[in-house]
Design an enzyme around this catalytic site. Structure first.
Site, PDB file in Angstrom:
ATOM      1  N   THR A  36       4.785   3.153   2.086  1.00 16.80           N
ATOM      2  CA  THR A  36       3.957   2.258   1.278  1.00 16.80           C
ATOM      3  C   THR A  36       4.765   1.205   0.538  1.00 16.80           C
ATOM      4  OG1 THR A  36       4.040   3.654  -0.686  1.00 16.80           O
ATOM      5  CG2 THR A  36       2.283   4.101   0.903  1.00 16.80           C
ATOM      6  N   ASP A  37       4.043   0.199   0.082  1.00 10.84           N
ATOM      7  CA  ASP A  37       4.631  -0.803  -0.805  1.00 10.84           C
ATOM      8  C   ASP A  37       4.452  -0.316  -2.245  1.00 10.84           C
ATOM      9  OD1 ASP A  37       1.962  -1.295  -1.499  1.00 10.84           O
ATOM     10  OD2 ASP A  37       1.850  -3.166  -0.361  1.00 10.84           O
ATOM     11  N   ALA A  38       4.784  -1.151  -3.207  1.00  9.75           N
ATOM     12  CA  ALA A  38       4.712  -0.750  -4.620  1.00  9.75           C
ATOM     13  C   ALA A  38       3.295  -0.417  -5.066  1.00  9.75           C
ATOM     14  CB  ALA A  38       5.293  -1.856  -5.502  1.00  9.75           C
TER      15      ALA A  38
END
Length: 172
Positions: A36-38
């Protein structure tokens, strides 16, 4: 040598996550932090990892190990073309199912349709059409898929792989 001889050294294929009566092969996956991203949404390139693992397990379930293909036949399967539709995001901790469905075979390539779904939803988050080429492992030039490696049975196949496994005598 038949493809039943072509399996990862010392490893038994894991049973597919799919119903063996289905023409689709299904493989489960979980979304982890690394995917995932942030914001906790799967980064677009990570979807390719989920799809690749499902294709690898589809082949493995049919008794076709990638390293053994190289050693026994001097070939490798590579992605030649991939078309992707991103329909909705996957998120951290989602349980996903990646499917593989063979749709076309040529002498030196084949096409599979893939989808990635969040359980228990039916709508695909990602849909892909992937052309896999058979190439010479040394020269990286197209090479015909070896006779008897797998037989294309299409939608009527019930092995869960879209291919017909061959027994020791080489018959379906």
């Amino acid at each position: 040598m038949t493809h039943s001889d072509v399996s990862p050294e010392g490893h038994q294929p894991r049973p597919p996550a799919s119903d063996a009566r289905s023409p689709l092969f299904a493989w489960p996956a979980r979304v982890y932090w690394e995917d995932t991203d942030a914001g906790g949404v799967v980064y677009h390139a990570r979807y390719l990892h989920f799809l690749e693992r499902a294709r690898t397990e589809w082949l493995r379930t049919a008794g076709i190990g990638q390293q053994a293909l190289r050693e026994a036949f001097g070939i490798v399967f590579v992605v030649h073309r991939m078309e992707l539709d991103f329909n909705a995001p996957a998120r951290l901790d989602d349980l996903l199912t990646a499917t593989v469905e063979p749709v076309e075979r040529r002498s030196a390539s084949f096409v599979v349709r893939q989808a990635l779904r969040r359980e228990p939803e039916a709508r695909p988050l990602v849909e892909a059409r992937v052309r896999i080429a058979c190439i010479d492992a040394q020269r990286f030039r197209p090479r015909p898929i070896p006779d008897g490696l797998f037989q294309w049975d299409g939608p009527e196949d019930r092995s869960g792989t879209g291919m017909c496994r061959r027994n020791e005598q080489g018959s379906a």
